[in-house]
Design an enzyme around this catalytic site. Sequence first.
Site, short mmCIF file in Angstrom:
data_model
loop_
_atom_site.label_atom_id
_atom_site.label_comp_id
_atom_site.label_asym_id
_atom_site.label_seq_id
_atom_site.Cartn_x
_atom_site.Cartn_y
_atom_site.Cartn_z
N GLU A 118 -5.93 3.53 3.22
CA GLU A 118 -6.54 4.16 4.39
C GLU A 118 -7.90 4.80 4.09
OE1 GLU A 118 -5.35 3.95 7.34
OE2 GLU A 118 -3.24 3.41 7.08
N ASP A 167 0.84 -1.20 0.00
CA ASP A 167 0.00 0.00 0.00
C ASP A 167 0.87 1.25 0.00
OD1 ASP A 167 0.80 -0.87 2.52
OD2 ASP A 167 -1.23 -1.03 3.29
#
Length: 363
Positions: A124, A63
């Site tokens: 997120e 990520d």
Amino acid sequence: MSVASIRKDLHQIPELGRQEYKTKEYILNFVKDFKCEIFTPTKTSVVLYFDCQKEHTICFRADMDALPICEKTNLEFQSKHNGLMHACAHDGHMAMLLQFALFANENLDKLQNNIVCLFQPSEEDNCGANDIIESKILTKLNVERIFGFHIWPNLNLGKIYTMPKGMLASSCEVNIDIVGKSVHAANKKDGIDALYIATRLINEYYDQMKDLDQPHLIHFGKMVSGTARNIVASQAKIEGTLRAFSDETFDLIRIKLQQLASNLAKMYNTEINVSYNGIYPAVINDSKLVSEYKDVLNLEILTKPFLQAEDFGCYTRHIKSMFMLIGCGSEHLLHTDTFDFDMNILNVGVEAYVTLATFKFSD
């Protein structure tokens, strides 16, 4: 370049989800001369494909995004972007995958699988994994198995942990809007008290769900209502989070909340609107993969799941998946302004990627 150097570089340029332009530029510059195909299936994602003409294709995912946190680590490589920080180790995740990509590029003859290195934006914020899935890049490249890492506090330093089935929770943000009718407190019986209804909804929902014997989390952390002490509130807004480890439990807690809201709206002759965003499915590891790789990677098997959420769960709905945690000890916690970790653990992740890439499976 060492994996620690890569992490230091990335740590200085944190960016929010779907805005990772400098991060993307860094990755593309790092791999520009690599012997792989390079794709950008979404505006800030990067996908590397090492086609080794092997039978199977596996994917490693890292990520990319950071958090809106003002860093207070005093590191010599501290964030250069005011108000933003890699406080969830995504800089470390990318560094491990880039270092592995360097190995793959220099050792194509050692790879026993075709390899996809996926740098995914916006973990997120609103499930960037869904953007990747919708792009169909993993289908195009025939990915059969996908693996991911997260650096994790309060686990033994440098050890790799996983578990079969549910490991991280389904999660969503819940927003409840209650419509009232404002009157002076002296005429309270002529109004509809949104503040009172809100407190009743919270307390009754907590009471209803306290005996649910499946692991879950229900928490309301914010409520805004009213304009003055002697005025009946005309509105109330409640914000909370719901989490569970199975789809059945996750569906149940949402259904029960909606039923309660509907009943209270009918009782008080008003409107109560329940909405959700940021729905993250549970990370559900493939049990056969955990068994197959347990000894290969010297995995530690967790005895219970965590209530944290991760959008890697989106992949587990489509592809055989295994998510793993690398312990970073107990000195710092994720999502805090002082988060840091011993960078020696990054080599553990790189070595695991190498092992997975050079391990031939027959499934």
